[in-house]
Every structure is written in structure tokens, then in C-alpha cells.
Design a protein around this motif. Structure first.
Motif, short mmCIF file in Angstrom:
data_model
loop_
_atom_site.label_atom_id
_atom_site.label_comp_id
_atom_site.label_asym_id
_atom_site.label_seq_id
_atom_site.Cartn_x
_atom_site.Cartn_y
_atom_site.Cartn_z
N LEU A 30 -13.50 3.77 -4.53
CA LEU A 30 -12.19 3.85 -4.91
C LEU A 30 -11.86 3.38 -6.23
CD1 LEU A 30 -9.35 4.47 -4.07
CD2 LEU A 30 -9.07 2.46 -2.83
N VAL A 31 -12.53 2.21 -6.66
CA VAL A 31 -12.61 1.71 -7.65
C VAL A 31 -12.79 2.48 -8.86
CG1 VAL A 31 -13.34 -0.15 -9.24
CG2 VAL A 31 -12.54 -0.70 -7.02
N GLU A 55 0.83 -1.32 -0.05
CA GLU A 55 0.03 -0.08 -0.17
C GLU A 55 0.79 1.26 -0.02
OE1 GLU A 55 -4.20 -0.38 1.98
OE2 GLU A 55 -2.52 -0.94 3.42
N ILE A 56 1.95 1.26 0.93
CA ILE A 56 2.71 2.55 0.76
C ILE A 56 3.40 2.72 -0.50
CG2 ILE A 56 4.92 3.42 1.81
CD1 ILE A 56 4.15 1.85 4.50
N PHE A 57 3.96 1.56 -1.19
CA PHE A 57 4.62 1.54 -2.49
C PHE A 57 3.76 2.27 -3.41
CE2 PHE A 57 5.54 -0.41 -6.53
CZ PHE A 57 7.03 0.35 -6.87
N LEU A 58 2.46 1.76 -3.59
CA LEU A 58 1.63 2.16 -4.70
C LEU A 58 1.06 3.47 -4.17
CD1 LEU A 58 -0.76 -1.10 -4.91
CD2 LEU A 58 0.99 -0.29 -6.45
N GLY A 59 1.10 3.89 -3.11
CA GLY A 59 0.62 5.33 -2.77
C GLY A 59 1.88 6.24 -3.12
N PHE A 111 0.88 0.89 -12.38
CA PHE A 111 0.91 0.72 -10.93
C PHE A 111 -0.45 0.90 -10.57
CE2 PHE A 111 5.26 2.36 -11.28
CZ PHE A 111 6.01 1.19 -10.75
N LEU A 112 -1.41 1.63 -11.10
CA LEU A 112 -2.96 2.01 -10.89
C LEU A 112 -3.53 0.64 -11.21
CD1 LEU A 112 -3.28 5.13 -13.04
CD2 LEU A 112 -3.83 4.91 -10.48
N ASN A 113 -3.22 -0.25 -12.21
CA ASN A 113 -3.82 -1.84 -12.40
C ASN A 113 -3.44 -2.26 -10.88
OD1 ASN A 113 -4.71 -0.89 -14.77
ND2 ASN A 113 -2.99 -1.72 -16.00
N ALA A 114 -2.32 -2.38 -10.75
CA ALA A 114 -2.24 -2.98 -9.32
C ALA A 114 -2.74 -2.44 -8.20
CB ALA A 114 -0.52 -2.99 -8.98
N ALA A 115 -2.93 -1.33 -8.12
CA ALA A 115 -3.89 -0.70 -7.01
C ALA A 115 -5.21 -1.05 -7.06
CB ALA A 115 -3.72 1.13 -7.14
N LEU A 116 -5.69 -1.12 -8.31
CA LEU A 116 -7.11 -1.66 -8.51
C LEU A 116 -7.20 -3.35 -8.16
CD1 LEU A 116 -9.88 -1.26 -9.89
CD2 LEU A 116 -8.96 -1.93 -12.16
#
Length: 307
Positions: free
Chosen positions: A122-123, A56-60, A73-78
Motif C-alpha cells: 500500500l505504501v 480512514e473513511i475521510f481519506l478514502g 491527503f495522500l501524504n496523510a494516508a501514507l
């Protein structure tokens, strides 16, 4: 378009970073929930919980500073948001909706249904961020690698995993439970027969944070293993016990034990938990001794006593 994408990225990044750092203190509820719904074992949950926080920290961070491959990275966040949504559905199914899901730790308490609504929003924001994204040409591969290493190790630095070994126990088992310090007026309402019955007796204080963690562990163990009846003797009052049960997401048969004799039984150490059969103590845990590895060991102890 750039301004809209920037605002959307800030919203997504802030949500992930806030979620990560609020889970860290305390992290035990998150660890225990992972165990409770079957995602992790007792021993691996402290590591898995911190790895998820690190992701979560990395993606943020990478979403906020807009490095190359932002779309990935946005796909990973999704995907991570959908994973947490699946986690929430399991939590709702196994534990109901009247509890704190732990998505924002204890800082903002949300039920699984409330958090699922938050994740749905969020999605949508992530999908809008992907749609409005304009390519970014600078690579900075070493920055990404450095950020990944830093983000994944940071939770382990900020909230160190304590090496969870079974504490050395020099007591000789079984030994007689000090029944003279537990008057019949406290045993009778709980239907505790020390001559014939088998129980897990827990002596807890409603104001003790360690007792709350111990109660969460016992609640999970009761669901996972075939345990004898758990009888709890509380220092506190009925109102504080009700709050205690809600916070630990488990309810136990209990009696109030606001009597100085409780300190004789526990040696003034809370929590104190005893596995008792026919008046004999087969195992005792005090304070932090009721660790994750001890919880895995608990079912083995019960089986030995049955033999």
C-alpha cells in the motif's frame, strides 16, 4: 498518466474504505487491541477506535473524488499507513504472529506479518499515486469540511459508543461462593482450594460471543495487572475451547463444566466472573457488567481483598 493515477487512487481509496467498514462490525477486537498494546486506556479506546475508522473513511473518500490538496491527503494516508504498521509491529512483539491483527476486522483474518506485507504494498501504491498526480484546481473547501465532519461522526452513528459506567451492584460483599454447586471433580483438576486460595473464576460458553469479549478483557487484564490465577469453567468441548482460545488471543487454565449446576452458579447468565478469596466472593460480574470501566476497577477490587 491520468488513467494510471485514477486506477491507483481507486486502489488506495478502496483499501482505506474497506479497512474502515470491516473494523466497525465488530469493533471490540480493535478497541481491545489498542488497550492491549498500550496505545489507549480502557475508557478512551472506544472513542479512539472510531476516530481512526473515521479518518480512514475521510481519506478514502477525498482520495477517490480527487479534491484539491490531494497530495496532502495522500501524504496523510501514507502517515496513517505507517502508524498502523507501527501498531502491527507492537502487536507482533507483544502478542506474537499467530493471531488476527484486525486490520480488516473478522472479514479477512490476517496475521501481523501478513498485514505488514499488505501495508508495504500500500505504501508503494500511495507513493506511485503521489508521483503520477496532476494538480487539481477546484477548491471545494466546504465539501472537504463537510466530508471531514461526516466521516468522523459516521462511525459513532453506525456503531454507537455505549456509555460505560460501572453497573449498580446491590449485592453485599463478601458473601460465600455456592461451593455446593461446584463439585470437587471440577475443582480438583484446576487445583482450586476454596478454603484458602484466591482466584478469578470465570464461567463461559464457547458458543457465546459475549464470553469471547469477556475472555479478551480478562487476558488483557492479566497482562496489565497483578491478578490471582484465572480459572475458567467452560460449557463446550476441548475442540471448541481450542478455537475459543485462538479467537480471543489468550489461553486459560480450564475444565469442561457441562453440568446443569453451572446454571445455578451463573443464574444462566454468561459470562459470569467471580473474584473469590478463601471461599468468599468479593466481586461478581455477569453478562455485560464486565465493562471497560469495570476492568479498570478490577485491580482496585483485587487490592482491597488483599488488604
Amino acid at each position: 498518466m491520468k488513467i494510471l493515477n485514477y486506477i491507483l487512487r481507486v486502489i488506495v481509496a478502496a483499501t482505506f474504505l474497506f479497512s474502515a467498514f470491516t473494523k466497525l462490525y465488530p469493533i471490540e477486537p480493535f478497541e481491545l487491541t489498542l488497550i492491549d498494546i498500550g496505545i489507549s486506556s480502557w475508557s478512551f479506546s472506544p472513542i479512539l477506535a472510531r476516530l481512526l475508522v473515521g479518518i480512514e473513511i475521510f481519506l478514502g473518500i477525498v482520495i477517490l473524488i480527487n479534491l484539491k490538496y490531494l497530495r496532502s491527503f495522500l501524504n496523510a494516508a501514507l502517515i496513517l499507513t505507517l502508524f498502523f504498521s507501527f501498531y502491527l509491529i507492537l502487536l507482533w512483539a507483544f502478542r506474537g504472529n499467530d493471531m488476527n491483527c484486525g486490520c480488516f476486522g473478522d472479514f479477512i483474518k490476517m496475521t501481523p506479518s501478513e498485514s505488514l506485507i499488505k501495508n508495504a504494498v500500500l505504501v508503494l501504491v500511495i507513493l506511485m499515486t503521489i508521483k503520477t498526480h496532476i494538480g487539481f484546481k477546484r477548491n471545494y473547501i466546504w465539501v472537504r469540511i463537510g466530508l471531514a465532519i461526516a466521516a468522523l461522526t459516521l462511525p459513532f452513528i453506525l456503531n454507537v459508543v455505549e456509555i460505560d459506567r460501572r453497573h449498580p451492584d446491590n449485592k453485599e460483599y463478601p458473601y460465600s461462593f455456592p461451593i455446593e454447586d461446584l463439585d470437587l471433580e471440577y475443582r480438583a483438576p484446576m487445583e482450586v482450594n476454596m478454603n484458602e486460595g484466591e482466584y478469578v473464576l470465570a464461567f463461559l460458553s464457547t458458543s457465546c460471543s459475549h464470553c469471547k469479549v469477556a475472555a479478551q478483557k480478562l487476558g488483557i487484564a492479566r497482562r496489565k495487572y497483578k491478578l490471582p490465577p484465572i480459572k475458567v469453567f467452560f460449557i463446550g468441548n476441548d475442540a471448541s475451547v481450542a478455537v475459543f482460545h485462538k479467537e480471543v488471543n489468550a489461553e486459560f487454565e480450564y475444565v469442561l463444566f457441562n453440568n446443569p449446576d453451572i446454571y445455578k452458579i451463573t443464574n444462566a447468565i454468561f459470562p459470569s466472573v467471580f473474584h473469590v478469596k478463601n471461599g468468599q466472593v468479593y466481586k461478581q460480574w455477569n453478562g455485560s457488567e464486565l465493562s471497560y470501566s469495570e476492568m479498570e476497577f478490577l485491580s482496585e477490587t483485587i487490592k482491597k481483598a488483599e488488604d
